[in-house]
Design an enzyme around this catalytic site. Structure first.
Site, PDB file in Angstrom:
ATOM      1  CB  SER A 142      -0.955  -0.030   1.203  1.00 35.42           C
ATOM      2  OG  SER A 142      -1.938   0.977   1.111  1.00 35.42           O
ATOM      3  CD  GLU A 248      -1.940  -2.838  -4.149  1.00 37.79           C
ATOM      4  OE1 GLU A 248      -3.157  -2.977  -3.964  1.00 37.79           O
ATOM      5  OE2 GLU A 248      -1.243  -2.044  -3.486  1.00 37.79           O
ATOM      6  CG  HIS A 318      -4.955  -2.897  -0.373  1.00 42.35           C
ATOM      7  ND1 HIS A 318      -4.132  -2.527  -1.410  1.00 42.35           N
ATOM      8  CD2 HIS A 318      -4.824  -1.944   0.602  1.00 42.35           C
ATOM      9  CE1 HIS A 318      -3.532  -1.378  -1.091  1.00 42.35           C
ATOM     10  NE2 HIS A 318      -3.927  -1.017   0.119  1.00 42.35           N
TER      11      HIS A 318
END
Length: 348
Positions: A142, A248, A318
């Site tokens: 992230s 992502e 995630h």
């Protein structure tokens, strides 16, 4: 020129099928000299910090349990519990914790408790000489992408895109994380998560979709899409050329995905990568009331035209069942086998 219906049908069918990767004419870029951190061993001390978003006592307790369950000791950052807006303390406090962990010879790994936001504000203040002199494992995903890209670009240190310390660990994510961090291996193949595949019939974004089949080799590079795009054009930008680029995202509408993908393509050219891998983008579909492309069609706009191996739905992101990717390590992707193989050890 007239085209018969049969010819038109053949052309349309060809355009709708996965293509095959073609060789690219440019010469490969020189390989970057890597610094590999020492492997982790049972009983090692892991530094727990919050370089991005603020955390809670409950998350800290969960992170400590995770670390100790793996057989490691925990050292908590001095400013771990600070709150400054939605950040875990001021930039100076978060930098102090990160630098203290790199400087402490007893700390063998640094594990951010979460991502969130704020890591990008630390990049100009990082002591890259300190990091270079004290190589150690740094793992997270992230917002931690900003640290991965900057540290790799400025020092050559291999860091690890994988779970954060407060993640809900699964046997799959634990197995592949520990294999990469604790067992130096000349070759290690990571398959997709079977649990993710089982969710695909009801949640299509969990399914693997191949836009262009092929086998490609290159250094692993990437992370969270919004951060990779935000750093394009800066001294910390991802080295896309000849890389296996992985991306992502989470909780973003398709139009934002499209914008960031377009920005990256304009900045670095997806065609210059060795392969493009999109992970599982959780909760990235349009809202019910929106007039919008789906996530799948949005990704197709960018992946379908490519002649390099191009896929989506790999076990990155995630999600609970994610594998750990070492930044900068040479790897091979095989789209038919649906595997990524590390071609060298990531730790010493």
């Amino acid at each position: 020129m007239k085209i018969s219906r049969r010819s038109f049908g053949a052309i349309a069918a060809a355009l709708s099928l996965p293509t095959f990767a073609a060789a690219r004419p440019h010469s490969p870029r020189p390989m970057k000299k890597l610094i590999k951190p020492p492997r982790l061993r049972q009983g090692d001390t892991v530094g727990l910090i919050a370089p991005g978003g603020y955390t809670s006592d409950r998350s800290i307790e969960k992170a400590v349990r995770n670390i100790e369950a793996l057989g490691f000791r925990v050292k908590q950052g001095a400013y771990l519990r600070e709150v400054f807006g939605n950040y875990a303390g001021s930039s100076e406090q978060r930098l102090a914790d990160l630098h203290a962990m790199f400087a402490d010879p007893k700390v063998k790994a640094i594990w951010p408790i979460r991502g969130g936001s704020g890591c990008i504000s630390l990049l100009a203040g990082l002591d890259y000489d300190l990091i270079r002199r004290n190589p150690k494992v740094l793992i997270g995903y992230s917002d931690i992408t900003a640290l991965h890209l900057a540290i790799y670009k400025q020092t050559g240190l291999v860091t690890f895109h994988g779970p954060v310390a407060s993640s809900t660990m699964t046997p799959y994510s634990t197995q592949h994380m520990m294999a990469v961090l604790t067992e130096p291996q000349a070759s290690y193949t990571i398959p997709m998560s079977s649990e993710n595949a089982e969710r695909a019939p009801s949640e299509p974004h969990f399914g693997v979709h191949t836009f262009t089949h092929g086998v490609a080799t290159g250094p692993l590079m990437g992370g969270n899409l919004s951060l990779v795009a935000a750093l394009a054009g800066t001294p910390y930008a991802a080295d896309i050329r000849d890389s296996i680029l992985f991306l992502e995202e989470v909780n973003e509408a398709p139009y934002r995905i499209d914008r960031w993908m377009t920005q990256l393509d304009l900045a670095g050219g997806f065609r210059n990568a060795a392969a493009l891998v999109v992970g599982i983008c959780e909760n990235c579909g349009p809202e019910h009331e929106d007039i919008s492309l789906t996530l799948e069609r949005t990704l197709g706009l960018h992946l379908h035209p490519l002649t390099i191996p191009a896929v989506s739905g790999y076990s990155i992101g995630h999600i609970r069942n994610q594998f750990t990717l070492p930044m900068g390590i040479q790897a091979r992707i095989d789209t038919r086998a649906q595997t990524i193989t590390l071609l060298e050890s990531a730790v010493t």
